[in-house]
Design an enzyme around this catalytic site. Sequence first.
Site, PDB file in Angstrom:
ATOM      1  N   ASN A 158       6.596  78.816 -44.393  1.00 60.45           N
ATOM      2  CA  ASN A 158       7.817  78.358 -43.729  1.00 60.45           C
ATOM      3  C   ASN A 158       7.581  78.051 -42.252  1.00 60.45           C
ATOM      4  O   ASN A 158       8.026  77.018 -41.749  1.00 60.45           O
ATOM      5  CB  ASN A 158       8.935  79.395 -43.886  1.00 60.45           C
ATOM      6  N   THR A 173      29.055  34.720 -23.889  1.00 57.43           N
ATOM      7  CA  THR A 173      29.901  35.822 -24.364  1.00 57.43           C
ATOM      8  C   THR A 173      30.588  35.253 -25.603  1.00 57.43           C
ATOM      9  O   THR A 173      30.863  34.045 -25.653  1.00 57.43           O
ATOM     10  CB  THR A 173      30.952  36.260 -23.318  1.00 57.43           C
ATOM     11  N   HIS A 174      30.796  36.069 -26.584  1.00 53.35           N
ATOM     12  CA  HIS A 174      31.346  35.603 -27.876  1.00 53.35           C
ATOM     13  C   HIS A 174      30.472  34.509 -28.493  1.00 53.35           C
ATOM     14  O   HIS A 174      30.959  33.681 -29.268  1.00 53.35           O
ATOM     15  CB  HIS A 174      32.778  35.078 -27.724  1.00 53.35           C
ATOM     16  N   SER A 194       8.024  27.706 -46.272  1.00 54.88           N
ATOM     17  CA  SER A 194       8.795  27.846 -47.498  1.00 54.88           C
ATOM     18  C   SER A 194       7.969  27.266 -48.630  1.00 54.88           C
ATOM     19  O   SER A 194       7.222  26.316 -48.437  1.00 54.88           O
ATOM     20  CB  SER A 194      10.114  27.088 -47.349  1.00 54.88           C
ATOM     21  N   LYS A 201       9.965  23.818 -43.311  1.00 57.96           N
ATOM     22  CA  LYS A 201      10.424  25.122 -42.824  1.00 57.96           C
ATOM     23  C   LYS A 201       9.366  25.909 -42.050  1.00 57.96           C
ATOM     24  O   LYS A 201       8.197  25.923 -42.398  1.00 57.96           O
ATOM     25  CB  LYS A 201      10.877  25.992 -44.009  1.00 57.96           C
ATOM     26  N   ASN A 224       9.774  29.736 -40.848  1.00 57.35           N
ATOM     27  CA  ASN A 224      10.746  30.827 -40.847  1.00 57.35           C
ATOM     28  C   ASN A 224      10.352  31.966 -39.905  1.00 57.35           C
ATOM     29  O   ASN A 224       9.197  32.382 -39.901  1.00 57.35           O
ATOM     30  CB  ASN A 224      10.905  31.377 -42.268  1.00 57.35           C
ATOM     31  N   GLU A 244      13.221  38.608 -38.555  1.00 54.32           N
ATOM     32  CA  GLU A 244      14.150  38.848 -39.679  1.00 54.32           C
ATOM     33  C   GLU A 244      13.854  40.189 -40.345  1.00 54.32           C
ATOM     34  O   GLU A 244      14.759  40.950 -40.691  1.00 54.32           O
ATOM     35  CB  GLU A 244      14.043  37.727 -40.711  1.00 54.32           C
TER      36      GLU A 244
END
Length: 463
Positions: A116, A161-162, A283, A289, A291, A296
Site C-alpha cells: 500500500n 470577438t464573437h 484525403s 485536400k 488536412n 484536430e
Amino acid sequence: MTQNINQEKLSSGRFTESTDAFVEEFTASIQFDHRMYRQDIQGSIAHARMLYKVGILDAKEEDAIIKGLQHIQQEIENGEMHWSIKQEDIHMNIESRLTQMIGVTGKKLHTGRSRNDQVATDIRLYLRDEIDFILTELKRLQQGIVSVAEREADTIMPGFTHLQTAQPVTFGHHMMAWYEMLVRDVERLQDCRKRVNTLPLGSAALAGTTYPIDREYTAKLLGFDRISQNSLDGVSDRDFAIEFTAWAATLLMHMTRFSEELILWSSAQFQFIDLPDRFCTGSSIMPQKKNPDVPELVRGKSGRVYGHLISLLTLMKSQPLAYNKDNQEDKEPLFDTVDTVRGCLRAFADMVPAIQVKREVTYQAAKRGFSTATDLADYLVRQGMAFRDAHEVVGLAVAHGVKNGLDLSEMSLETLQSFSDKISEDVFEVLTLEGSVAARNHLGGTAPEQVKNQIALAKKVIA
Ligand code: ARG
C-alpha cells in the site's frame, strides 16, 4: 496439490483454495503497472538502505538486495523479465524474482512496508519524473510560440470577438496570448509537483510499522521534499493524481483553443497561415485536400483527458479510509493522461515554430469588417463628442460603407464629414491599421512596441 498451487500466492497461508483463474486476471495489475518498474526498484533500493541504516538488515543482506534489484532492472530493460499474472503486480513480480535470485534474503526486503505504501510511493516517483519531462516540453512549446511572435510582431491581422472582426491586432500579440496561457499552466504544474513530491513510504499497510524506520532518510535518498504526516492518508489518497489530471485537462483545454484557431486559419476561407506539410495529411478521395490533422487530433484528445479526470474523481469518491483496491484503477487513466499530454506537447512544440503566416492575407482581412470603427469613435471623443454619440455617428458611417462596399479609410473626407463636422484631414491617421495598433501602446496592448517588450521578457523566462 492445493498446497502447491497456494504456494504461488504471496499471502498463501490463509487460503484453502487457489484463486479463480479469471479473478486472478481480473484483479491483477501487472499488465499495466510494469511501466513503473524503475520507480519500484528505486523505492526498494532506498528502503533497503534505510533498513540497513537502522539495523534491520546487515551489510551483506543490503548489498545482496541492492545488487539483485539492479540486476532485475537490467533484465527488464533487456526484455528478459518474465511477468507473471500470478504475481499480480509490479511489486510482487519484482520481489519474487529477487527471492528467486538471492534466496531468503530477498524475503526480508518487505520488512516494515506494505504494497500500500509501496504503490503510493511508486506512483509519486513516476509522476514526478513525468512532470519534470513535461515541464521541459512546455518550455519548448513556449519557445516555439515566442519565436513566431517575434517573427510576426509587426504583422497585422483582424482581432475577433464573437468570431466577428473586431479591431486590428498584431499577430505577435495573438501568439503571446497563447504564451501567457502556458505561463499559468507551467506555474500550476510546478505547484502540483510540490504535493506530488511527498513520501508516503513508512505508512506501511495503514497504521505505520513496529520497526524503528527512518523516514527522513528514505525521503532524502529518494529526493522527496516532504513526508506524509498521517499513515492512513498516505496510503489512501490519490488527490495528487487527480490534481495532475485536472491540470492536464486545463492544459488540453488551452490546446484545443490553439488547435481551433490553427484549423480555422489554415482553411480556404481564412488562409491566414500555412501549416507545414509534414504535419498534415491528404484525403484518399479529394486530391486538393490538406488536412490539419495534428491540431484536430489534439482538439479531439482533450476528450480522453477530461474523461480520465472524471474516472479518477469517481474512483476516489466515497472511499472509506484507508487503502481500497479501487485505487488500482488509478493507473491507466493517469498513464494515458501522461501519454496524451506528452504526445500533444511534442506535436505542437515541433509544429508551431514552422507555421507560415500569410501577412498580406491577414492584412487585407483586417481591412475588411470595419476594424478601425472604434478608432474613429475614439477620434470623435478626442474632438469633444460624447462616446455614445460618437458610437452612433460611426454606426451611420459603417452603414454607408456596407451599402457602398467601402472601408472607412476608403471614404473621402467629404463623405466622412457628412457624418460629423468634427472630422478633419488627420482622421486618416487613425483609420489606418498601422495607426490603430500603434495607438494601443500600453502594458498588455497590441502595439508592436508593447509586444516586443513582452517577447523580451518572455525570452528571459524561457531561456
Ligand atoms: N496493485 C495494487 C495497486 O495498484 C498494489 C497495492 C495492493 N495492495 C493490496 N492491499 N492489495 O493498488
